[in-house]
Design a protein around this motif. Structure first.
Motif, PDB file in Angstrom:
ATOM      1  N   ARG A 153       0.850  -1.187   0.000  1.00 48.93           N
ATOM      2  CA  ARG A 153       0.000   0.000   0.000  1.00 48.93           C
ATOM      3  C   ARG A 153       0.892   1.246   0.000  1.00 48.93           C
ATOM      4  NH1 ARG A 153      -2.761   2.535   4.657  1.00 48.93           N
ATOM      5  NH2 ARG A 153      -4.542   3.734   3.887  1.00 48.93           N
ATOM      6  N   HIS A 154       0.814   2.034  -1.089  1.00 54.05           N
ATOM      7  CA  HIS A 154       1.727   3.163  -1.235  1.00 54.05           C
ATOM      8  C   HIS A 154       1.017   4.355  -1.875  1.00 54.05           C
ATOM      9  CE1 HIS A 154       5.103   0.453  -0.436  1.00 54.05           C
ATOM     10  NE2 HIS A 154       4.599  -0.374  -1.344  1.00 54.05           N
ATOM     11  N   THR A 155       1.647   5.515  -1.723  1.00 59.17           N
ATOM     12  CA  THR A 155       1.365   6.693  -2.546  1.00 59.17           C
ATOM     13  C   THR A 155       2.717   7.199  -3.031  1.00 59.17           C
ATOM     14  OG1 THR A 155       1.528   8.243  -0.678  1.00 59.17           O
ATOM     15  CG2 THR A 155      -0.667   7.344  -1.165  1.00 59.17           C
ATOM     16  N   GLU A 156       2.719   8.033  -4.056  1.00 54.92           N
ATOM     17  CA  GLU A 156       3.986   8.574  -4.540  1.00 54.92           C
ATOM     18  C   GLU A 156       4.691   9.375  -3.450  1.00 54.92           C
ATOM     19  OE1 GLU A 156       3.570  10.815  -8.103  1.00 54.92           O
ATOM     20  OE2 GLU A 156       2.822   9.130  -9.301  1.00 54.92           O
ATOM     21  N   GLY A 157       3.914  10.125  -2.668  1.00 53.60           N
ATOM     22  CA  GLY A 157       4.500  10.933  -1.605  1.00 53.60           C
ATOM     23  C   GLY A 157       5.147  10.091  -0.528  1.00 53.60           C
ATOM     24  N   MET A 158       4.510   9.000  -0.126  1.00 50.50           N
ATOM     25  CA  MET A 158       5.080   8.144   0.917  1.00 50.50           C
ATOM     26  C   MET A 158       6.356   7.458   0.418  1.00 50.50           C
ATOM     27  SD  MET A 158       3.340   8.459   3.700  1.00 50.50           S
ATOM     28  CE  MET A 158       3.557   7.029   4.762  1.00 50.50           C
ATOM     29  N   VAL A 159       6.342   7.021  -0.816  1.00 45.41           N
ATOM     30  CA  VAL A 159       7.545   6.403  -1.387  1.00 45.41           C
ATOM     31  C   VAL A 159       8.680   7.427  -1.440  1.00 45.41           C
ATOM     32  CG1 VAL A 159       8.547   5.435  -3.507  1.00 45.41           C
ATOM     33  CG2 VAL A 159       6.293   4.662  -2.711  1.00 45.41           C
ATOM     34  N   ALA A 160       8.370   8.649  -1.866  1.00 46.49           N
ATOM     35  CA  ALA A 160       9.405   9.682  -1.946  1.00 46.49           C
ATOM     36  C   ALA A 160       9.964  10.016  -0.570  1.00 46.49           C
ATOM     37  CB  ALA A 160       8.827  10.939  -2.605  1.00 46.49           C
TER      38      ALA A 160
END
Length: 320
Positions: free
Chosen positions: A105-112
């Motif tokens: 479970r991810h978003t681009e912001g969390m990955v960044a």
């Protein structure tokens, strides 16, 4: 380092927290708490403070950190609406939201955020404040693909510890014989306030929601008296550890001369300078009888029985 989240460790933390609360500034006390809890639970970095986690406005109102670079808060602010932990708390009321970089479970912001600061496992604990929109939070981070997420007993340990931290910090920030104190940030956002202060300000400012002062506190480091919407406050910068800067404010009340006319204020000023009715009349170009009439009107408005009581009130306000 192995995490320690047992009853003995919890008792030791609470005892030291209240010992340190006798000597530490409230923000320094929060900073010590964040560091101590991070070390105890074997986290590589921590971030804690006050946040507004309402659906429409996710906002960090004041925070301190451990082992995080200076640009962390700014970067988080840029991706805050993609923060899965904040989203989980807002949408489900989850007590201990978590994030795993190696999960699904991810978003681009969390990955960044995870990749930029080398943090793979996230957990956040929030203490909901029933009196104010802001809440005390603590985020814990562990680094490395093999790092484990915080266990249930560690999360419960941190939640119970954070309850004590909130109580100790508020007692320190709002302490004083009259209890009329606030802790606010540089934009005027109220982070902590005694019930007496909230009631007093709502009486003075009808319709005030209790979340933000009507004006920003002036930026300065020394203790000063300021007036905001006809209410006098004593204000002092808190420890500069916090981002943004925080201020301690003591409510002094309304200016007793606010309801006076310009002429009445002039007469009060001359009375405070020790002038007689005749001398005041000569200065203002009016008759002594007119001065006496204005003086009587001032006494009535301020609830003073005589000039001696009026002088005491004036000097008390000036000292404040």
């Amino acid at each position: 380092m192995e995490a320690r989240a047992d009853l003995r460790t919890f008792s030791a933390f609470v005892l030291e927290l209240y010992e340190r609360s006798q000597v530490l500034d409230p923000v320094d006390l929060l900073h010590w708490s964040i560091e101590s809890l991070g070390v105890t639970t074997a986290c590589d970095a921590n971030w804690g403070g006050w946040a507004d986690l309402s659906r429409d406005a996710i906002e960090i109102c004041g925070s301190v950190s451990r082992n995080l670079p200076p640009d962390f808060v700014k970067f988080w602010s840029d991706i805050k609406h993609e923060d899965l932990l904040a989203r989980d708390f807002i949408e489900t009321g989850c007590a201990y939201p978590t994030y795993n970089r190696q999960g699904t479970r991810h978003t681009e912001g969390m990955v960044a955020l995870s990749d930029r600061y080398n943090i793979d496992k996230f957990s956040t604990i929030v203490v909901d404040n029933k009196r104010l929109p802001v809440m005390l939070f603590l985020s814990c981070y562990r680094s490395g693909r093999s790092a484990r997420t915080l266990a249930e007993n560690e999360l419960r340990f941190l939640r119970a510890a954070l309850d004590h931290v909130e109580l100790a910090v508020e007692r320190k920030a709002l302490g004083g014989p009259d209890g009329k104190h606030l802790l606010v940030n540089e934009s005027g956002r109220v982070l902590a306030a005694s019930p007496e202060t909230l009631r007093a300000l709502r009486d003075i400012w009808p319709g005030w929601k209790g979340d933000r002062l009507p004006a920003r506190p002036p930026r300065h480091s020394s203790r000063q008296i300021v007036s905001i919407e006809k209410v006098r406050f004593e204000i002092q910068l808190a420890s500069q550890l916090a981002d943004p800067h925080l201020y301690y404010i003591r409510l002094l009340g309304k200016d007793p001369c606010d309801n006076l006319t310009l002429r009445e204020r002039q007469i009060v000023t001359h009375i405070a300078d020790g002038l007689t009715h005749k001398e005041i009349a000569r200065h203002l170009g009016i008759s002594p009888a007119t001065v006496r009439n204005h003086t009587q009107a001032v006494l009535t408005k301020l609830g003073a029985r005589n000039k001696a009581a009026l002088l005491k009130l004036i000097h008390s306000a000036a000292a404040g």
